[in-house]
Motif scaffolding. Structure first.
Motif, mmCIF file in Angstrom:
data_model
loop_
_atom_site.group_PDB
_atom_site.id
_atom_site.type_symbol
_atom_site.label_atom_id
_atom_site.label_comp_id
_atom_site.label_asym_id
_atom_site.label_seq_id
_atom_site.Cartn_x
_atom_site.Cartn_y
_atom_site.Cartn_z
ATOM 1 N N ILE A 47 108.158 -10.066 31.123
ATOM 2 C CA ILE A 47 107.244 -9.685 30.038
ATOM 3 C C ILE A 47 105.785 -9.698 30.484
ATOM 4 C CG2 ILE A 47 106.362 -10.389 27.768
ATOM 5 C CD1 ILE A 47 109.187 -11.190 27.009
ATOM 6 N N PRO A 48 105.289 -10.768 31.131
ATOM 7 C CA PRO A 48 103.901 -10.707 31.618
ATOM 8 C C PRO A 48 103.654 -9.588 32.622
ATOM 9 C CG PRO A 48 104.683 -12.971 31.596
ATOM 10 C CD PRO A 48 105.866 -12.106 31.342
ATOM 11 N N LEU A 49 104.649 -9.323 33.503
ATOM 12 C CA LEU A 49 104.480 -8.246 34.471
ATOM 13 C C LEU A 49 104.367 -6.889 33.788
ATOM 14 C CD1 LEU A 49 106.934 -9.250 37.348
ATOM 15 C CD2 LEU A 49 104.433 -9.285 37.390
ATOM 16 N N VAL A 50 105.203 -6.666 32.777
ATOM 17 C CA VAL A 50 105.151 -5.394 32.051
ATOM 18 C C VAL A 50 103.830 -5.253 31.315
ATOM 19 C CG1 VAL A 50 106.200 -4.083 30.165
ATOM 20 C CG2 VAL A 50 107.658 -5.213 31.845
ATOM 21 N N LEU A 54 101.067 -2.328 31.876
ATOM 22 C CA LEU A 54 100.619 -1.466 30.781
ATOM 23 C C LEU A 54 99.101 -1.512 30.625
ATOM 24 C CD1 LEU A 54 103.353 -2.255 28.077
ATOM 25 C CD2 LEU A 54 103.091 -0.143 29.399
ATOM 26 N N ILE A 55 98.530 -2.701 30.715
ATOM 27 C CA ILE A 55 97.088 -2.838 30.534
ATOM 28 C C ILE A 55 96.323 -2.123 31.639
ATOM 29 C CG2 ILE A 55 95.182 -4.504 30.532
ATOM 30 C CD1 ILE A 55 97.085 -6.478 29.170
ATOM 31 N N THR A 56 96.777 -2.291 32.876
ATOM 32 C CA THR A 56 96.062 -1.674 33.997
ATOM 33 C C THR A 56 96.335 -0.177 34.117
ATOM 34 O OG1 THR A 56 97.885 -2.325 35.470
ATOM 35 C CG2 THR A 56 95.972 -3.793 35.342
ATOM 36 N N THR A 57 97.436 0.296 33.552
ATOM 37 C CA THR A 57 97.776 1.721 33.642
ATOM 38 C C THR A 57 97.125 2.529 32.538
ATOM 39 O OG1 THR A 57 99.912 1.197 34.662
ATOM 40 C CG2 THR A 57 99.657 3.396 33.716
ATOM 41 N N ASP A 62 88.240 -1.686 35.057
ATOM 42 C CA ASP A 62 87.842 -1.563 36.460
ATOM 43 C C ASP A 62 88.771 -2.414 37.321
ATOM 44 O OD1 ASP A 62 86.635 -1.429 38.918
ATOM 45 O OD2 ASP A 62 84.601 -1.690 38.144
ATOM 46 N N PRO A 63 89.366 -1.831 38.386
ATOM 47 C CA PRO A 63 90.260 -2.611 39.256
ATOM 48 C C PRO A 63 89.581 -3.825 39.895
ATOM 49 C CG PRO A 63 90.511 -0.265 39.667
ATOM 50 C CD PRO A 63 89.334 -0.410 38.755
ATOM 51 N N LYS A 64 88.245 -3.811 39.985
ATOM 52 C CA LYS A 64 87.559 -4.971 40.534
ATOM 53 C C LYS A 64 87.699 -6.199 39.629
ATOM 54 C CE LYS A 64 84.072 -2.458 43.210
ATOM 55 N NZ LYS A 64 82.617 -2.232 43.420
ATOM 56 N N LEU A 66 90.404 -6.373 37.121
ATOM 57 C CA LEU A 66 91.837 -6.596 36.931
ATOM 58 C C LEU A 66 92.606 -5.550 37.727
ATOM 59 C CD1 LEU A 66 94.071 -8.224 35.544
ATOM 60 C CD2 LEU A 66 93.970 -6.611 33.636
ATOM 61 N N PRO A 67 93.048 -5.870 38.934
ATOM 62 C CA PRO A 67 93.810 -4.903 39.724
ATOM 63 C C PRO A 67 95.201 -4.703 39.153
ATOM 64 C CG PRO A 67 93.768 -7.024 40.823
ATOM 65 C CD PRO A 67 92.871 -7.154 39.626
ATOM 66 N N SER A 68 95.790 -3.578 39.477
ATOM 67 C CA SER A 68 97.140 -3.279 39.018
ATOM 68 C C SER A 68 98.156 -4.022 39.881
ATOM 69 C CB SER A 68 97.394 -1.774 39.099
ATOM 70 O OG SER A 68 97.352 -1.351 40.457
ATOM 71 N N PRO A 69 99.406 -4.167 39.381
ATOM 72 C CA PRO A 69 100.448 -4.786 40.223
ATOM 73 C C PRO A 69 100.627 -4.063 41.557
ATOM 74 C CG PRO A 69 101.181 -4.655 37.952
ATOM 75 C CD PRO A 69 99.893 -3.891 38.029
ATOM 76 N N GLY A 70 100.513 -2.734 41.526
ATOM 77 C CA GLY A 70 100.622 -1.981 42.770
ATOM 78 C C GLY A 70 99.496 -2.304 43.738
ATOM 79 N N GLY A 71 98.263 -2.453 43.202
ATOM 80 C CA GLY A 71 97.132 -2.802 44.056
ATOM 81 C C GLY A 71 97.283 -4.177 44.678
ATOM 82 N N VAL A 72 97.807 -5.115 43.906
ATOM 83 C CA VAL A 72 98.038 -6.459 44.433
ATOM 84 C C VAL A 72 99.116 -6.425 45.511
ATOM 85 C CG1 VAL A 72 98.832 -8.779 43.844
ATOM 86 C CG2 VAL A 72 97.278 -7.559 42.316
#
Length: 284
Positions: A47-50, A54-57, A62-64, A66-72
């Motif tokens: 649930i937290p991952l989803v 959703l929030i980052t997509t 700004d990714p600086k 909150l980066p996306s899971p893919g960026g991490v």
């Protein structure tokens, strides 16, 4: 009378079964089915991952910040390919392992003695209670002054932060040993040393394992704090450097690695408790 009483008797079992089924999630002080346990454990991670994805997509963030899971994941692969992540992880693991082992090695017997003998408890508990309320990071300037900036102050900081808390928690565990059990040991011919080693220590072993499991988290917090101040390697150092250059993805990598390692150790302690103290798990 009989006609009106029959439907009530027939409905009672049905209602009780429905109520049991509907309250499986809210069972008080009882185990839940293994399938539900694993489902809830998976949900607590997914649930937290989803939500993060959703929030980052779909959010204008700004990714600086909150980066996306893919960026991490890309940052993790980058740090892993260079070998920096392995070096930092090994450095932090070594410091935590040595400091926590030394603290447990001394705190467990001290805690057992404090809980078993009122004289030792009266001698040490005020001092331990005083030091316990002193924040361990406040000792960092003194440790650097006395021990330099090598590995010694970091390990000593972990020792200070774990030793006093672990001793007092073990002491509280010993307090709950039934006096009847000790008296029965004396009646059967046991002496003081035998009672301490063969009765009290095995009885409080589950509590000791739980205390160590809880205080291991404090050891990780302290090693990160020490690495933020004076270190050339370590996950805390990695997080500090990444924060200076706004590499938020690397900060997330460090935090996630620490969390995964902590979870692994927590599960290891739980497994150790089940294997070495099966009688305690059955009792629970």
């Amino acid at each position: 009378m009989t006609q009106t009483s029959r439907p009530i008797k027939a409905e009672l079992p049905t209602r009780s079964v429905k109520s049991l089924r509907s309250t499986t999630f809210w069972r008080l002080a009882e185990d839940i089915p293994p399938s539900l346990t694993w489902s809830l454990m998976a949900a607590s991670i997914l649930i937290p991952l989803v939500l993060w994805w959703l929030i980052t997509t779909f959010g204008a963030i700004d990714p600086k910040f909150l980066p996306s899971p893919g960026g991490v994941l890309e940052a993790f692969q980058r740090l892993w390919s260079t070998g920096d992540l392995q070096k930092d992880t090994i450095a932090s693991l070594w410091r935590v392992g040595v400091g926590f082992f030394l603290a447990s090695l001394f705190s467990i017997p001290v805690g057992i003695l404090m809980g078993s003998f009122a004289s030792i408890r009266a001698l040490l508990e005020p001092l331990f209670g005083l030091v316990r309320y002193m924040p361990a990071p406040a000792f960092i300037p003194l440790l650097i002054l006395y021990l330099g900036i090598g590995e010694e102050p970091k390990i000593t900081l972990i020792f200070i932060g774990v030793f006093f808390f672990n001793s007092l928690m073990v002491m509280d565990t010993v307090k709950f040993v039934p006096k009847e059990l000790i008296e029965a040991t004396y009646m059967l011919g046991g002496n003081r040393l035998q009672t301490l080693l063969q009765v009290i220590s095995p009885y409080v072993l589950p509590g000791i394992i739980d205390a160590c499991r809880i205080n291991l988290a404090a050891a990780w917090q302290l090693v990160i704090v020490s690495e933020l101040i004076a270190a050339t390697e370590g996950l805390g150092r990695r997080i500090s450097v990444a924060g200076r250059f706004l590499r938020t993805d690397e900060i997330f990598v460090g935090l996630i690695v620490i969390g995964v390692i902590g979870l692994a150790f927590d599960l290891l302690f739980q497994y150790l408790l089940r294997v070495s103290c099966r009688w305690a798990s059955q009792k629970r």
